[in-house]
Design an enzyme around this catalytic site. Structure first.
Site, PDB file in Angstrom:
ATOM      1  N   GLU A 186      21.009  12.846  82.830  1.00  0.00           N
ATOM      2  CA  GLU A 186      20.434  11.818  81.260  1.00  0.00           C
ATOM      3  C   GLU A 186      19.781  13.450  80.292  1.00  0.00           C
ATOM      4  OE1 GLU A 186      17.985   8.809  80.856  1.00  0.00           O
ATOM      5  OE2 GLU A 186      17.833   8.526  78.870  1.00  0.00           O
ATOM      6  N   ASP A 221      18.653  -0.847  88.602  1.00  0.00           N
ATOM      7  CA  ASP A 221      16.798   0.256  88.463  1.00  0.00           C
ATOM      8  C   ASP A 221      15.926  -0.498  89.620  1.00  0.00           C
ATOM      9  OD1 ASP A 221      17.770   2.775  87.060  1.00  0.00           O
ATOM     10  OD2 ASP A 221      17.227   1.650  85.381  1.00  0.00           O
ATOM     11  N   LYS A 276      18.978   2.545  91.490  1.00  0.00           N
ATOM     12  CA  LYS A 276      18.969   3.467  91.132  1.00  0.00           C
ATOM     13  C   LYS A 276      17.233   3.790  91.030  1.00  0.00           C
ATOM     14  CE  LYS A 276      19.835   4.511  86.289  1.00  0.00           C
ATOM     15  NZ  LYS A 276      18.426   4.688  86.546  1.00  0.00           N
TER      16      LYS A 276
HETATM   17  O1  KIV Z   1      17.362   2.406  82.394  1.00  0.00           O
HETATM   18  C1  KIV Z   1      17.915   2.858  81.771  1.00  0.00           C
HETATM   19  O2  KIV Z   1      18.721   1.534  80.753  1.00  0.00           O
HETATM   20  C2  KIV Z   1      18.790   3.774  82.634  1.00  0.00           C
HETATM   21  C3  KIV Z   1      20.015   4.250  81.310  1.00  0.00           C
HETATM   22  C4  KIV Z   1      19.826   4.902  79.868  1.00  0.00           C
HETATM   23  C5  KIV Z   1      20.571   5.490  82.633  1.00  0.00           C
HETATM   24  O3  KIV Z   1      18.160   4.543  83.402  1.00  0.00           O
END
Ligand code: KIV
Length: 271
Positions: free
Chosen positions: A189, A90, A120
């Site tokens: 989500e 992320d 992401k």
């Molecule tokens: O940060 C995370 O764990 C996520 C998931 C909930 C998809 O983005």
């Protein structure tokens, strides 16, 4: 040739193929080497180094405080544990919202310093320029729509998103834009299952759901939730596969008792 070099890594292409053949994609979060290795051995397709680490690993109330440096630290450990799984990291809050140049710079840091295979980002049309710029530099991007925890203070609650027609239509438009911008996959989500179905039918890229129903192309869960480590968190979409919080507490309590009673170590457990 090492054993590891014989293992075929999951790629954006194999994930795309899974969508085409109807084979469901499994994805789980991990934040360190040990769990990454266990999930990899179990055969997971994608490991997400989620900014949920801000909650699960660091104890913050939201995902906002975690930094890019902290994400890179965790992603590096996860990458070293994953021999087959595709590792996505992320981009944390504040590392990409400024402009597409900042988004690219943060993505390059993740790829170079952690060895992750993709990044992401949360959001729709407002981040499409960033998606295109990152993808143009050779970095695969996964999108994230529906409940986007980095915007929690804008929405005010963690309830199901896009229940109303207007919001659902907007989500569908954003999903198409994220795909057109170049994303290789999309996380949805906490949205109605019917909407998850429609988005995965309309998009060519794999759609991976968390609380988005059974019709999407794959599922993702946070490891602390599915392993039963999280306390007091039981949304409807969550299935618990273990009760590790109780198991670990019992193991620790037994160890403490054995030390105190002088039962541990015994004759065989010493040199
Ligand atoms: O940060 C995370 O764990 C996520 C998931 C909930 C998809 O983005």
């Amino acid at each position: 040739m090492s054993v590891h070099s014989e293992i075929k890594r999951v790629t954006t292409h194999s994930l795309q193929k899974m969508k085409q053949t109807g084979e469901k994609i499994s994805m789980i979060t991990a934040y360190d080497y040990a769990f990454s290795g266990i999930f990899d051995e179990a055969g997971i397709d994608v490991i997400l180094v989620g900014d949920s680490a801000s909650n699960t690993m660091m104890g913050y109330e939201t995902t906002l405080p975690i930094t890019l440096d902290q994400m890179i630290f965790m992603a590096g450990s996860v990458v070293r544990g994953a021999k087959r799984a595709f590792v996505v990291c992320d981009l944390p809050f504040g590392s990409y919202q400024g402009d597409s140049k900042e988004a690219l710079k943060s993505s390059i840091r993740i790829m170079k310093e952690s060895g992750a295979h993709a990044v992401k980002l949360e959001g729709g049309k407002e981040i499409c320029e960033s998606i295109t710029r990152i993808v143009s530099s050779g970095i695969p991007v996964m999108g994230h729509l529906g409940l986007t925890p980095q915007s929690i203070y804008k929405f005010g609650t963690y309830t199901v998103r896009a229940k109303e027609d207007a919001e659902a239509e907007e989500l569908i438009r954003n999903a198409h834009m994220v795909q057109e911008a170049g994303a290789f996959a999309l996380v949805l989500e906490k949205i109605p299952a019917s909407l998850g179905k429609r988005v995965s039918e309309e998009l060519e890229i794999p759609v991976i759901g968390i609380g988005a129903g059974m019709h999407v192309d794959g599922q993702v869960l946070v490891m602390h939730d599915l392993l039963g480590i999280t306390k007091d968190f039981s949304p409807r979409f969550l299935r618990r596969y273990a009760n590790l919080r109780d198991d670990i507490r019992t193991a620790a309590a037994n160890y403490i008792a054995d030390v105190r009673s002088k039962d541990f170590p015994n004759e065989k457990e010493q040199y």
